[in-house]
Design an enzyme around this catalytic site. Sequence first.
Site, mmCIF file in Angstrom:
data_model
loop_
_atom_site.group_PDB
_atom_site.id
_atom_site.type_symbol
_atom_site.label_atom_id
_atom_site.label_comp_id
_atom_site.label_asym_id
_atom_site.label_seq_id
_atom_site.Cartn_x
_atom_site.Cartn_y
_atom_site.Cartn_z
ATOM 1 N N ASP A 1 19.868 -1.928 -47.066
ATOM 2 C CA ASP A 1 20.633 -1.817 -46.027
ATOM 3 C C ASP A 1 20.515 -2.542 -44.932
ATOM 4 O OD1 ASP A 1 22.089 -0.424 -43.928
ATOM 5 O OD2 ASP A 1 21.077 1.577 -43.907
ATOM 6 N N HIS B 1 24.180 0.382 -46.785
ATOM 7 C CA HIS B 1 23.992 1.122 -45.899
ATOM 8 C C HIS B 1 24.652 2.595 -46.761
ATOM 9 C CE1 HIS B 1 23.665 3.306 -42.262
ATOM 10 N NE2 HIS B 1 25.054 3.420 -42.317
ATOM 11 N N SER C 1 22.986 7.871 -41.445
ATOM 12 C CA SER C 1 23.671 6.959 -40.523
ATOM 13 C C SER C 1 23.860 7.878 -39.067
ATOM 14 C CB SER C 1 25.041 6.448 -40.830
ATOM 15 O OG SER C 1 25.432 5.369 -40.288
#
Lengths: 197, 370
Positions: free
Chosen positions: B316, B349, B151
């Site tokens: 995600d 995610h 991320s």
Amino acid sequence: MAFRKDLLLISSWIKPNTTVLDLGCGDGELIKILIQEHSIHGYGVEIDLENIKKSIKNKINVLQMDIDSGLSEFDSNSFDYVVLAQSLQVVKNPKNLIDEMRRVGKEIIVSFPNMGHWSSRLNLLLQGKMPVTKNLPHSWYKTPNIHLCTIKDFLIFCKDNNYNIIETSITNNQQKSNMMVKIFPNLFGAVATFRIN
Amino acid sequence: MDNSVGTVKPKIMKSNSPLKLISGKELGTVEIVYETYGELNREKSNAILICHALSGNHHAAGYHENDEKPGWWDNMIGPKKPIDTEKFFVVSPNNIGGCHGSTGPKSINPKTNKFFGSDFPIVTVNDWVNSQKILMDCLEIPAWKFVVGGSLGGMQSFQWAIQFPKKIKNAIIIAAAPKLTAQNIAFNEVARQAIMKDPNWKDGKYMEHATAPNQGLALARMLGHITYLSDESMGEKFGRELKKSKLDFNFDVEFQIESYLRYQGEKFAPNFDANTYLLMTKALDYFDPVKDYGDTLFQKIKASNTNFLVLSFTSDWRFPPIRSKEIVRLLMNCKKNISYAEIKSGGGHDAFLMENHDYFEVMSNFLSEN
């Protein structure tokens, strides 16, 4: 380690220090040969994660993508060669893919198992069954090969679409050429490889 | 404890030379709290930098004394784990602007002798990489063997390759994107508004008032949490399950998912800092190296010898595979060594934090071969 002979043939067609995109790269063997032999810069494309893992283990650049949905991740003319080794028969839309390969590569190399080989013909003629041969070992209901063709089919296909074949290699089951293969390629050729620009 | 780095203690690095920030502002002194796992080899060639995401910190692996829960990436880092601490020396810092010990809004501003609070300057991914470079120099590490992050952490890993191409041999960029979309920024803005509309916000000077906008921060976390999970995983975990056997026809917590989200928010808020949350979301919003560097980006990346691994997860939707492929394309156009895998996972995610056989095997293979 002994490399696959059909890949060594493709390797002999590739100039040093070029860029290569290998579609359906498996464990990355072709790219590995090409790096060793010709110092190319290349990427393999694979859909199967197990092959991705093997390619990474082989220190090969590999990209997990589905070639059936086109090559939109690649710019036009971004590679010297785009290779499709023995995978033409598994793609959903061979014409689309070859057009895409021609868009991305300056030259393309395509190989496939020849459905016109005598063993396939005999299978169907004498046993009345879908051919199961050395090069096409799967039963009809579980084969990944959905677009099988003969060498003759492919030549007509290239002519119809104005694909310019600049080099051809037809080999038998031992990956060699002999008199019979030369005289009756569509009958004795097991694997056909074409260079198209 | 099997396959654990065991009990760990954070360390602190202090740098008295000022750090100039991208905004033009400056931090007079910088403190970075960090943890290390494993040993630096004699050649100093086995160091890995771990970059944390929005709400992460330096405690990535092992256990703090008397803690029952390990660090946030304990499944990934440890002996015989993908980031194998028997082979690698792992450095895991808390970013500046953070709230777990590195210089940030909770630190004292030397100019005013008060908490920085909302006066803490906005920091960017670029600034973080600069501060991580200070830590690297302080630890006398000549170059990172790997920089790894998911991320926002993946963005830092990418940024390292752009900013210090000679100092990073391999970059692993997981569940990231080359920049945020309008939708991504929109979510961040709602989170910021939730914080700044809290009556305890006090213009970001809540610490001076001995309070905290925890309601707003909890709301921000609840919103964030929804975007970290997939519809599928939420459905599987909670579905439409009720807390009681029937509907009560009121606005109390009725569905399990409501209860879960509230719990997540309430658990998070007292252990985090609202100003840090704002800073982290801004760093995300601002990240856009293609725009920042223009044409020089390609030259910079081309000049590097960094090998890249880019990973995404099928479910995600915060940074879906298509966003990772933008990074892949950019690096491919620079003729970089890059591999890309799309890991099947229902985890959304947050899948980058979860144990997953395929994910871990791909990581292990890349880490052991490069």
